[in-house]
Design a protein around this motif. Structure first.
Motif, PDB file in Angstrom:
ATOM      1  N   ARG A 118     -14.986  52.229  58.711  1.00 30.04           N
ATOM      2  CA  ARG A 118     -14.426  52.808  57.484  1.00 30.04           C
ATOM      3  C   ARG A 118     -14.967  54.219  57.246  1.00 30.04           C
ATOM      4  O   ARG A 118     -14.226  55.095  56.764  1.00 30.04           O
ATOM      5  N   LEU A 119     -16.230  54.448  57.572  1.00 29.18           N
ATOM      6  CA  LEU A 119     -16.793  55.790  57.411  1.00 29.18           C
ATOM      7  C   LEU A 119     -16.116  56.791  58.349  1.00 29.18           C
ATOM      8  O   LEU A 119     -15.841  57.924  57.961  1.00 29.18           O
ATOM      9  N   ILE A 120     -15.876  56.378  59.582  1.00 32.88           N
ATOM     10  CA  ILE A 120     -15.168  57.266  60.517  1.00 32.88           C
ATOM     11  C   ILE A 120     -13.805  57.629  59.944  1.00 32.88           C
ATOM     12  O   ILE A 120     -13.391  58.794  59.967  1.00 32.88           O
ATOM     13  N   HIS A 121     -13.120  56.645  59.405  1.00 28.31           N
ATOM     14  CA  HIS A 121     -11.786  56.852  58.815  1.00 28.31           C
ATOM     15  C   HIS A 121     -11.866  57.760  57.586  1.00 28.31           C
ATOM     16  O   HIS A 121     -11.152  58.769  57.495  1.00 28.31           O
ATOM     17  N   ASN A 122     -12.732  57.437  56.641  1.00 28.75           N
ATOM     18  CA  ASN A 122     -12.765  58.139  55.358  1.00 28.75           C
ATOM     19  C   ASN A 122     -13.371  59.531  55.447  1.00 28.75           C
ATOM     20  O   ASN A 122     -12.929  60.452  54.748  1.00 28.75           O
ATOM     21  N   GLU A 123     -14.396  59.714  56.289  1.00 22.91           N
ATOM     22  CA  GLU A 123     -15.100  60.998  56.374  1.00 22.91           C
ATOM     23  C   GLU A 123     -14.570  61.869  57.504  1.00 22.91           C
ATOM     24  O   GLU A 123     -15.066  62.976  57.714  1.00 22.91           O
ATOM     25  N   ARG A 124     -13.572  61.395  58.222  1.00 23.31           N
ATOM     26  CA  ARG A 124     -12.958  62.126  59.345  1.00 23.31           C
ATOM     27  C   ARG A 124     -14.034  62.542  60.353  1.00 23.31           C
ATOM     28  O   ARG A 124     -14.125  63.710  60.775  1.00 23.31           O
ATOM     29  N   VAL A 125     -14.834  61.596  60.738  1.00 19.53           N
ATOM     30  CA  VAL A 125     -15.917  61.821  61.713  1.00 19.53           C
ATOM     31  C   VAL A 125     -15.315  62.235  63.056  1.00 19.53           C
ATOM     32  O   VAL A 125     -14.304  61.674  63.497  1.00 19.53           O
TER      33      VAL A 125
ATOM     34  N   ALA B   3     -20.815  49.598  70.371  1.00 17.65           N
ATOM     35  CA  ALA B   3     -19.396  49.729  70.712  1.00 17.65           C
ATOM     36  C   ALA B   3     -18.734  48.361  70.801  1.00 17.65           C
ATOM     37  O   ALA B   3     -17.604  48.168  70.324  1.00 17.65           O
ATOM     38  N   ALA B   4     -19.426  47.400  71.408  1.00 24.17           N
ATOM     39  CA  ALA B   4     -18.867  46.052  71.520  1.00 24.17           C
ATOM     40  C   ALA B   4     -18.626  45.446  70.139  1.00 24.17           C
ATOM     41  O   ALA B   4     -17.622  44.759  69.909  1.00 24.17           O
ATOM     42  N   MET B   5     -19.515  45.709  69.191  1.00 23.47           N
ATOM     43  CA  MET B   5     -19.368  45.185  67.832  1.00 23.47           C
ATOM     44  C   MET B   5     -18.206  45.868  67.102  1.00 23.47           C
ATOM     45  O   MET B   5     -17.477  45.230  66.342  1.00 23.47           O
ATOM     46  N   LEU B   6     -18.030  47.174  67.329  1.00 21.97           N
ATOM     47  CA  LEU B   6     -16.888  47.870  66.736  1.00 21.97           C
ATOM     48  C   LEU B   6     -15.578  47.312  67.281  1.00 21.97           C
ATOM     49  O   LEU B   6     -14.605  47.105  66.539  1.00 21.97           O
ATOM     50  N   LEU B   7     -15.551  47.075  68.584  1.00 20.34           N
ATOM     51  CA  LEU B   7     -14.332  46.560  69.217  1.00 20.34           C
ATOM     52  C   LEU B   7     -13.973  45.164  68.710  1.00 20.34           C
ATOM     53  O   LEU B   7     -12.803  44.794  68.685  1.00 20.34           O
ATOM     54  N   ALA B   8     -14.991  44.405  68.301  1.00 22.35           N
ATOM     55  CA  ALA B   8     -14.753  43.040  67.822  1.00 22.35           C
ATOM     56  C   ALA B   8     -14.500  42.977  66.321  1.00 22.35           C
ATOM     57  O   ALA B   8     -14.193  41.914  65.791  1.00 22.35           O
ATOM     58  N   SER B   9     -14.610  44.110  65.628  1.00 20.57           N
ATOM     59  CA  SER B   9     -14.485  44.111  64.166  1.00 20.57           C
ATOM     60  C   SER B   9     -13.046  43.835  63.737  1.00 20.57           C
ATOM     61  O   SER B   9     -12.091  44.417  64.264  1.00 20.57           O
ATOM     62  N   PRO B  10     -12.851  42.980  62.722  1.00 18.68           N
ATOM     63  CA  PRO B  10     -11.498  42.739  62.207  1.00 18.68           C
ATOM     64  C   PRO B  10     -10.917  43.947  61.478  1.00 18.68           C
ATOM     65  O   PRO B  10      -9.706  43.999  61.227  1.00 18.68           O
ATOM     66  N   VAL B  11     -11.769  44.915  61.157  1.00 12.34           N
ATOM     67  CA  VAL B  11     -11.314  46.122  60.454  1.00 12.34           C
ATOM     68  C   VAL B  11     -10.610  47.091  61.399  1.00 12.34           C
ATOM     69  O   VAL B  11      -9.793  47.909  60.966  1.00 12.34           O
ATOM     70  N   LEU B  12     -10.904  47.009  62.700  1.00 16.89           N
ATOM     71  CA  LEU B  12     -10.437  48.011  63.663  1.00 16.89           C
ATOM     72  C   LEU B  12      -8.937  48.298  63.595  1.00 16.89           C
ATOM     73  O   LEU B  12      -8.538  49.473  63.600  1.00 16.89           O
ATOM     74  N   PRO B  13      -8.074  47.290  63.511  1.00 16.22           N
ATOM     75  CA  PRO B  13      -6.629  47.613  63.497  1.00 16.22           C
ATOM     76  C   PRO B  13      -6.174  48.389  62.262  1.00 16.22           C
ATOM     77  O   PRO B  13      -5.100  48.999  62.273  1.00 16.22           O
ATOM     78  N   ASP B  14      -6.987  48.381  61.210  1.00 15.46           N
ATOM     79  CA  ASP B  14      -6.557  48.967  59.934  1.00 15.46           C
ATOM     80  C   ASP B  14      -7.118  50.356  59.668  1.00 15.46           C
ATOM     81  O   ASP B  14      -6.861  50.920  58.592  1.00 15.46           O
ATOM     82  N   VAL B  15      -7.890  50.923  60.593  1.00 18.81           N
ATOM     83  CA  VAL B  15      -8.490  52.235  60.353  1.00 18.81           C
ATOM     84  C   VAL B  15      -7.900  53.275  61.312  1.00 18.81           C
ATOM     85  O   VAL B  15      -7.451  52.941  62.405  1.00 18.81           O
ATOM     86  N   ASP B  16      -7.944  54.528  60.869  1.00 21.47           N
ATOM     87  CA  ASP B  16      -7.440  55.646  61.655  1.00 21.47           C
ATOM     88  C   ASP B  16      -8.644  56.357  62.277  1.00 21.47           C
ATOM     89  O   ASP B  16      -9.448  56.958  61.570  1.00 21.47           O
ATOM     90  N   LEU B  17      -8.770  56.280  63.581  1.00 25.48           N
ATOM     91  CA  LEU B  17      -9.889  56.897  64.293  1.00 25.48           C
ATOM     92  C   LEU B  17      -9.473  58.171  65.018  1.00 25.48           C
ATOM     93  O   LEU B  17     -10.190  58.650  65.901  1.00 25.48           O
ATOM     94  N   SER B  18      -8.338  58.726  64.646  1.00 23.34           N
ATOM     95  CA  SER B  18      -7.815  59.881  65.379  1.00 23.34           C
ATOM     96  C   SER B  18      -8.676  61.131  65.226  1.00 23.34           C
ATOM     97  O   SER B  18      -8.544  62.064  66.013  1.00 23.34           O
ATOM     98  N   SER B  19      -9.547  61.154  64.216  1.00 23.49           N
ATOM     99  CA  SER B  19     -10.429  62.321  64.056  1.00 23.49           C
ATOM    100  C   SER B  19     -11.490  62.388  65.146  1.00 23.49           C
ATOM    101  O   SER B  19     -12.035  63.460  65.413  1.00 23.49           O
ATOM    102  N   LEU B  20     -11.801  61.250  65.767  1.00 23.35           N
ATOM    103  CA  LEU B  20     -12.851  61.215  66.789  1.00 23.35           C
ATOM    104  C   LEU B  20     -12.444  62.046  68.007  1.00 23.35           C
ATOM    105  O   LEU B  20     -11.402  61.803  68.611  1.00 23.35           O
ATOM    106  N   ARG B  21     -13.287  62.991  68.382  1.00 24.22           N
ATOM    107  CA  ARG B  21     -13.059  63.734  69.620  1.00 24.22           C
ATOM    108  C   ARG B  21     -14.028  63.285  70.714  1.00 24.22           C
ATOM    109  O   ARG B  21     -13.887  63.672  71.876  1.00 24.22           O
TER     110      ARG B  21
END
Length: 513
Positions: A248-255, A265-283
């Motif tokens: 959610r921080l990556i999504h909201n703060e445009r990290v 990384a494995a924990m992020l990939l397993a998170s139920p939140v993953l499909p609902d967040v926009d990670l496009s800011s990540l370079r």
């Protein structure tokens, strides 16, 4: 002999310069308290803390322990100590209170600054360490018998401290990761930490970035991200790692960039939140601390961010090499090439460089490299030899200077006279979809001397049989590399704060069985 230069590189000047160059730009977002601070505000608060500590009677060279989660106060403490010439000892909150007491006693701490959630440690210090004359607390709730952090700042000046700090002055004590037993303590100088720029230059960091710091700040890696963000005028989001909140921080703060270990990384990939967040800011995602297993690498690039950076070094050396996305496209199995001012060699048992592609021990050095362990001459002599740090890692260089990690020297299992690199076996086992994580160790064997043993953590919700792991290994590995014993468990592997598996604990557990 002439002086090296008229100017100098010390940590406090990084923030003092940023306060002028970047002034009212946002420097830190403390996500746990939802406070935001500009570079100017951060510098003034650090100056106030430096003056406040001096007002308590602390002087240059005195040792100050501090204990905090990833919140803005820990950044302020690091920079305030740098400006005042005080020597820090960041405490790992995963240690027991008794272990922290031992560390503070052995190092000779005269003060403790601690988040109030760690009140038990503060109470123990009051009762057992009379040498710790000053205690300061911050966070939720009122201060007890100790000084209140914010009150100390409010009554202190915001001007730059008038303390002459030199490059060679000690800055703080730190602990190694402790993958082979009791962590070793080493001392970082002002110069060691003021020269942190080259790794981040290799990653093309700039003011356009937004950094998310989830590495624990009590370690060298955690503070390096805070230091680099100040150096380059970058907004830094401070957080304690929790997978759903991190996404959610990556999504909201445009990290745009963050440093993870494979477990995170494995924990992020397993998170139920993953499909609902926009990670496009990540370079870019940055990895360090342990070998990056291929399954996690492939899933991370597919579902989190397509561009990966990786770096390599010891706590004692600082970063030595960086692999950029361009490097990874050319050499996907390499961890990169040496960064500016770092030197890396691969040597044989005779101490001489081995040819390209030949395996040997990796040795290295850089301006960030320390020179010894604290009060441990035997380990110092073993690790620091003729101006180089001997990492204990096995690897090889190719003709273009790309470095490859083959495992730890202590991870080399000799079974029936054959050498088996644990990392090679682990990589194959991790291909099984039912495996969450694994570690390969050598245990005494009556026939083979050492038996290749795989400790496998079964993925939640999956069923797994040892025979499946054996069959998978036989498809890809020579017979002598196939584990003689496969131990299935559900509890996670023991790890350090930076994600490295503590294999000695597995040897202790299963070797005695």
């Amino acid at each position: 002999m002439t002086q090296r230069a008229l100017g100098k590189m010390v940590v406090g000047d990084i923030l003092a310069t940023a306060a002028v160059r970047y002034a009212d730009r946002e420097a830190f977002y403390c996500s746990s308290t939802q406070r935001r601070f500009s570079f100017r505000q951060t510098n003034e608060r650090c100056n106030r803390l430096a003056h406040g500590l001096s007002g308590l009677g602390l002087r240059k060279g005195d040792v100050v322990a501090f204990l905090s989660s990833n919140r803005v106060e820990i950044v302020e403490i690091y920079f305030a100590l740098a400006k005042a010439g005080l020597v820090g000892i960041p405490l790992n909150y995963r240690l027991t209170p008794a272990e922290m007491i031992v560390l503070m006693r052995e190092i000779g701490a005269k003060a403790l600054l601690a988040e109030r959630r760690f009140g038990e440690v503060m109470r123990l210090v009051e009762g057992e360490l009379p040498g710790v004359e000053h205690r300061v607390s911050f966070g939720d709730g009122p201060a007890g018998s100790e000084h209140d952090y914010e009150s100390l700042l409010a009554q202190s000046a915001c001007t730059e401290p008038d303390v002459e700090v030199e490059e060679a002055d000690p800055y703080y004590f730190n602990l190694t990761s402790g993958t082979t037993g009791v962590p070793k303590c080493y001392q970082i100088s002002q110069y060691n930490n003021a020269t942190l720029g080259p790794m981040f230059e290799a990653m093309d960091l700039s003011r356009r970035d937004v950094v998310l710091s989830v590495f624990p700040m009590y370690g060298r890696v955690g503070f390096a991200w805070a230091g680099c963000s100040v150096m380059y005028g970058i907004r830094n989001v401070l957080a304690n790692f929790e997978p759903d909140a991190t996404l959610r921080l990556i999504h909201n703060e445009r990290v745009t960039i963050t440093n993870l270990v494979p477990t995170m990384a494995a924990m992020l990939l397993a998170s139920p939140v993953l499909p609902d967040v926009d990670l496009s800011s990540l370079r870019g995602l940055v990895f360090a601390g342990s070998l990056l297993p291929a399954p996690i690498r492939e899933a991370a690039t597919a579902r989190l961010c397509p561009h990966l950076y990786e770096y390599y070094g010891m706590q004692e050396t600082g970063p030595l090499v960086v692999s950029t996305p361009e490097d990874r496209a050319r050499r996907p199995n390499s961890i990169g090439r040496a960064i500016l001012y770092a030197e890396v060699r691969v040597i044989g048992l005779d101490g001489q460089d081995v040819p390209a592609l030949a395996t040997g021990e990796i040795i290295g050095r850089s301006p960030g490299t320390v020179t010894m362990y604290h009060d441990n001459p035997a380990k110092t002599a073993e690790t620091f030899k003729q101006g180089w740090v001997h990492t204990g890692d096995l690897g090889h260089l190719d003709a273009e200077g790309y470095l490859y990690i083959n495992g730890r020297i202590k991870d080399l299992i000799v079974t029936g006279g054959q050498n088996v690199h644990a990392g090679e076996v682990e990589e194959r086992i991790l291909l099984h979809p039912g495996v969450a994580e694994c570690a390969v160790i050598g245990l005494p064997h009556p026939k083979w001397g050492e038996g290749v043993t795989a400790v496998v953590v079964v993925r939640a919700g999956q069923t797994l049989q040892a025979g499946e792991i054996e069959a998978l290994c036989r498809q890809h590995l020579a017979g002598f590399k196939v584990p003689k014993t496969i131990l299935l468990q559900t509890e996670p592997l023991p790890r350090t704060a930076t994600g490295k598996v503590q294999k000695f604990r597995l040897v202790e557990r299963y070797g005695a069985a």
